[in-house]
Scaffold this active site. Structure first.
Site, mmCIF file in Angstrom:
data_model
loop_
_atom_site.group_PDB
_atom_site.id
_atom_site.type_symbol
_atom_site.label_atom_id
_atom_site.label_comp_id
_atom_site.label_asym_id
_atom_site.label_seq_id
_atom_site.Cartn_x
_atom_site.Cartn_y
_atom_site.Cartn_z
ATOM 1 N N ASP A 149 1.032 5.074 -0.411
ATOM 2 C CA ASP A 149 0.254 6.305 -0.521
ATOM 3 C C ASP A 149 0.862 7.181 -1.617
ATOM 4 O OD1 ASP A 149 -1.670 5.751 1.404
ATOM 5 O OD2 ASP A 149 -0.331 6.337 3.028
ATOM 6 N N ASP A 165 -7.622 1.729 2.508
ATOM 7 C CA ASP A 165 -7.213 2.729 3.503
ATOM 8 C C ASP A 165 -8.042 4.008 3.471
ATOM 9 O OD1 ASP A 165 -5.553 3.633 5.541
ATOM 10 O OD2 ASP A 165 -4.172 4.625 4.154
ATOM 11 N N HIS A 168 0.863 -1.182 0.000
ATOM 12 C CA HIS A 168 0.000 0.000 0.000
ATOM 13 C C HIS A 168 0.898 1.230 0.000
ATOM 14 C CE1 HIS A 168 -3.487 2.462 0.808
ATOM 15 N NE2 HIS A 168 -2.740 3.133 1.664
#
Ligand SMILES: [Zn+2]
Length: 1001
Positions: free
Chosen positions: A259, A369, A257
């Protein structure tokens, strides 16, 4: 019983086993070139002036880059056997915490090809042959630990070349790694951690303890290395014991993941992706059963642009089905703040990129998320051709637990989408026995299902999945006391879960995250930039498509593609929500400003082509509703305003503003004490004041920029005193009462404006904001016995109760509304529209006269200090409109007015709408040319009232065919098809979205 064994094992591993992992090591020759400024490509670095750089040297001011050139030779006398590996061992000055949030590196060969990334938990580079010649690009990313939540730091402001170096090169050498020692370490780790998860009273825990004890007893302390094979043999029976028949199954999919920006700028995300993906490619080569799920087309597009060599390798693994594109969105966006069309475009642009680039149709929406999920999403997911949805964020709820992990999620229009929350409750799993036990314990659907998903791998940098994680997965594939672990793709999970769940429970409506409510408000300028850009994109497409079809003007497809991609990137779930460092928000605001310039030019050119050269004052209305006499999507002439609004003094020292339709009574301090529309009913409770600004303390318990916690309500300072106040009628006939107010270092000018023909009163705020940890809110108390409020979301509205009967209702103390909120009882309503505010509260009270009062609060500004210590400081302008006697359509109308949907231009003639609806309840949200550059016209419309509506859609250009298509503009089976018509009759169910593809004659 298990504790003493565990302690004994821990000491053995730490003291005796781990030191044996590296059997021998030898130094390398290192030279360095610190990059003077922003990162440069390999080719430029390679030819630079490298100087000697010994191990032990400090390096790296915050955000700087240092290139190392590393050469060396594997010693001839090393006995490299098949149970050895030769590796470059690296320690850039790592600390134990937060692998994605510190220094990292990328290793290049002298020809510029990439070997892999180097991160704290992935700190090695394979060595092939006897000679080492590598270039390492070291990134001195400062640690801004996300767990500090509120500790202010300037590290996020940008590069700081004057600062001291952050890191020390601790280790850089060639190492000979003993694989047998490593394997024994993995065996021990899995068994000890599994034993700790099991109740001590279970036979399994006792037997693991016995095997570990036997293993320890069998180690010869004078020849640990010589004991390794025997130790493994003694543990083998414990690792061979198969899982229980009813054990849960976890499909473990490699993931990272990353960002798109957060505690680092976008440029660093690009490098994080290169480091992570090159690790993944290396790991895929080593483990044929591994699959890696990658969301965000943008991140792969960055590889295509900046790292074509990595991209080519990714492409091969995509075709092999091992590097698996998921999600189908451009980035993983926020889903509360982006408007209708932008939410659709995340899917259109993302999915089209995956299709065009890899020929892969992604089948899920992947938002592990994001901070809560709009009730518009199920329909959009399905219309984009995806069949399931994945998140785990709702497990972060402060108050309530969602009842299921696998269920149908039903949106506002009734569409249901298969949804899964991985019960492992993280997107950065390491596949430890503790995490797997948590997944099995937490999973709420054992009675109907046996399988869940576990995305594993370091995210946000840190390098993605590691070989250690794969080793754990293998050992727990079929292990007594553990869930079964299968390496697989998200689709492997879905196919299994879908098959075994014949009837699933249903969750209806939004999936509200009971946390991070401050992200509806933080970093106002970023939010205003986004709101403006979304509207400009809509206008640019509408007028360009109209000009293309009416005048044959060229369609700015390339500009629009680029502008959409940029906007969609900035809607990433830490940028638009306002939770990034200052650097990111500074760049976002600059990007929005540049987009505004380009889009304004395009809009002007299209409108000039449409209206011709002339001096008539015309209004172009881009809203999907008639505004001030100009039809939706048309250019026309607004009627001249009627007589000016009257402003007269009241006996109480205030003013009465009246335009014959709306009456506003304002007190001596500039607050609204009565407000009525054509029915004459006063919306404001006796003795109450609307437009009241209050300054609340805003110290979230944990996440500073993210959270508004309910205790903000405990205290407030009312800005109800006017330092100065004036009332007048402006030159254009608008009645104005303008008050200045101050509190602390902050000053506000609050201006009430009632236009001659306005149906509501505007409240303009100019705020010079210099607070820290304060929340500025505006309150509008309404004497309305409302059971529900309606708030605009994408392609419709969401209805929420005003009471706090359940813990779920109580937890929704700060909710999103996009351009408007509507408060109503059976036959009377008031709307409150805004131009850039999202955070709203609704409180219910009872007035002394017995009436229920519904008070809407609007979160205007915050002042968090982490991660941006200066968030929201400075000057801001906002506008609201309160409209009495308002219907839902009125609310939407005001939303579009405040969105500046009307644009005054000079030209020769009016322009009719290219396409129009006969029914106000059906709105056209997008008019554009097709993404495939075919020249087809695309019209997206939706039912907006929450009812069933029929409408005639009329086109003013000749068409050959009209087809209903999906979001990606592909034909839908069994859908509407019309030939040779310039109009089509449609009936839509509540909140249905429909896209038409029209071939011009
Ligand atoms: Zn994230």
């Amino acid at each position: 019983m298990s504790r003493p064994v565990a302690d004994r094992v821990d000491r053995f591993v730490d003291e005796s086993l781990r030191p044996l992992r590296v059997a021998a090591s030898t130094p390398v020759t290192i030279t360095a070139w610190p990059v003077p400024g922003e990162p440069v490509p390999f080719a430029q670095a390679r030819g630079s002036d490298f100087r000697p750089f010994p191990v032990g040297e400090q390096w790296g001011t915050p955000w700087s880059t240092v290139w190392l050139h590393v050469t060396g030779t594997v010693p001839d006398d090393w006995a490299v056997t098949d149970h050895h590996r030769v590796e470059l061992l690296v320690d850039l000055g790592f600390d134990d915490q937060w692998p994605g949030f510190q220094a990292e590196a990328l290793a290049f060969r002298p020809d510029g090809s990439i070997v892999k990334g180097i991160s704290p938990r992935n700190a090695w580079v394979p060595i092939v042959g006897d000679h080492v010649d590598l270039y390492l690009e070291l990134a001195a990313n400062p640690t801004i630990p996300p767990e500090s939540h509120w500790r202010s730091t300037h590290l996020g402001d940008g590069p700081q070349p004057e600062s001291a170096p952050l890191y020390t090169l601790r280790r850089l050498e060639i190492g000979l790694v003993d694989v047998r020692v490593e394997q024994l370490s993995h065996d021990i780790e899995v068994l000890v951690d599994l034993m700790k998860e099991l109740p001590e009273t279970t036979p399994r825990a006792a037997r693991i303890g016995a095997h570990l004890t036997a293993m320890l007893d069998a180690i010869d302390p004078d020849d640990v290395l010589g004991s390794v094979d025997r130790a493994r043999a003694l543990l083998a029976p414990a690792l061979d014991a198969p899982a229980h028949a009813s054990a849960h199954t976890v499909i473990a999919t490699g993931h990272a993941h990353i960002d798109s920006a957060w505690l680092w700028p976008i440029r660093e995300t690009i490098r994080k992706c290169a480091r992570t993906f090159s690790n993944v490619l290396d790991l895929l080569d080593r483990h044929p059963d591994l699959r890696f799920a990658c969301s965000s087309a943008q991140q792969l597009a960055w590889m295509q642009e900046h790292y074509p060599e990595i991209f080519a390798r990714i492409e091969r693994q995509v075709r092999a089905g091992r590097f698996v594109p998921v999600g189908g969105q451009w980035v993983e966006p926020d889903t509360n703040l982006p408007g209708s069309e932008a939410t659709a475009r995340q899917l259109v642009v993302g999915k089209r990129w995956f299709l065009e680039t890899f020929g892969v149709e992604t089948t899920e929406v992947w938002l592990p998320d994001t901070f809560g999920y709009s009730a518009s999403l199920p329909q959009l997911v399905r219309l984009a051709g995806a069949d399931w949805f994945m998140t785990q964020k709702i497990s972060w709820n402060q108050t309530n637990r969602m009842p299921h992990h696998t269920f149908w999620w039903e949106g506002i229009d009734g569409t249901r989408v298969f949804t899964h929350f991985p019960p492992i409750e993280t997107y950065n799993a390491e596949l430890s026995p503790a995490e797997l036990a948590h997944a099995e314990r937490t999973y709420t659907d054992h009675s109907t299902g046996s399988v869940s998903l576990a995305p594993f791998g370091w995210g946000d940098g840190g390098g993605g999945p590691t070989r250690e994680m794969v080793e754990r997965a293998h050992r727990q594939a079929d292990l007594e006391g553990s869930p079964r672990v299968e390496l697989g793709s998200p689709r492997d999970f879905y196919d299994r879960a879908r098959d075994e769940n014949a009837s699933l429970p249903v969750w209806t409506g939004e999936m509200y995250l009971e946390l991070h409510r401050g992200t509806l408000t933080s970093q106002l300028k970023t939010k205003q930039g986004n709101r403006r850009t979304e509207r400009l994109l809509h206008e640019a497409e509408l007028w360009a498509a109209t000009a293309a079809l009416r005048r044959g003007s060229p369609y700015p497809a390339e500009l629009l593609r680029r502008a959409w991609r940029q906007t969609l990137l900035l809607q990433f779930h830490d940028i638009l929500p306002g939770s990034s460092i200052a650097w990111v928000h500074r760049e976002a605001e600059a990007a929005f400003a540049a987009l505004a310039d380009e889009l304004e030019q395009s809009i002007s050119a299209s409108l000039a082509a449409l209206t011709g050269e002339g001096v008539r004052l015309l209004t172009a209305n881009s809203a999907p509703l008639t505004l001030d006499g100009v039809a939706a999507g048309a250019v026309g002439v607004e009627p001249a305003p009627s007589a000016a609004t009257r402003v007269s003094a009241t006996p109480e020292g205030g003013w009465l503003l009246s335009n014959g339709r709306v009456r506003v009574v304002v007190d001596a301090n500039g607050l609204i004490v009565a407000l009525s529309g054509p029915t004459g009913r006063n919306a404001i409770p006796e003795g109450a004041r609307a437009g009241l600004l209050r300054l609340h303390p805003d110290h979230p318990d944990r996440w500073d920029a993210w959270d508004i916690d309910v205790h903000y309500r405990a205290r407030a300072v009312d800005l109800d005193h006017a330092d100065t106040i004036t009332a007048f009628v402006s030159d254009d006939g608008v009645g104005v009462v303008s008050a200045t107010r101050s509190a602390g270092a902050t000053s506000v000018t609050q201006t009430l404006r009632l236009g001659p023909d306005a149906a509501g009163v505007d409240v303009d705020l100019s705020v010079d904001w210099h607070e820290r940890h304060r929340l500025l809110r505006m309150y509008v108390p309404l004497e309305i016995h409302a059971e529900h409020t309606r708030a605009e979301i994408q392609f419709g509205h969401v209805t929420r109760p005003t009471h706090t009967n359940t813990s779920w209702d109580e937890a929704r103390f700060e909710v999103v509304a996009q351009r408007w909120m509507h408060v109503a009882e059976s036959d009377y309503g008031v709307s409150i529209a805004n131009d850039s505010t999202y955070g709203h509260s609704v409180e219910r009270s009872v007035a002394p006269n017995g009436s229920v009062v519904t008070t809407v609060g609007l979160s205007v500004l915050r002042a968090p200090t982490f991660p941006d210590p200066h968030a929201d400081q400075g000057y801001h302008e906002l506008r609201f409109r309160i409209r009495p006697d308002a219907t839902l359509t009125d609310a939407a109308e005001d939303g579009h007015r405040l969105d500046r949907a009307q644009r005054v231009v000079t030209g020769a003639h009016e322009v009719p709408s290219l396409v129009s609806c006969s029914n106000d309840g059906v709105r056209i949200t997008a008019v554009k040319l097709a993404e495939d550059d075919s020249g087809d016209l695309i019209v997206r419309l939706h039912e907006a009232s929450g009812g069933r509506q029929s409408t005639r859609v009329t086109f003013t250009v000749p068409l050959v065919t009209i087809d209903e298509v999906d979001l990606l503009e592909r034909p839908l089976e069994g859908a509407l098809h019309h030939e040779g018509a310039d109009a089509v009759e449609l009936t839509l169910r509540p909140f249905q979205i429909l896209t038409l593809r029209c071939r011009p004659a």
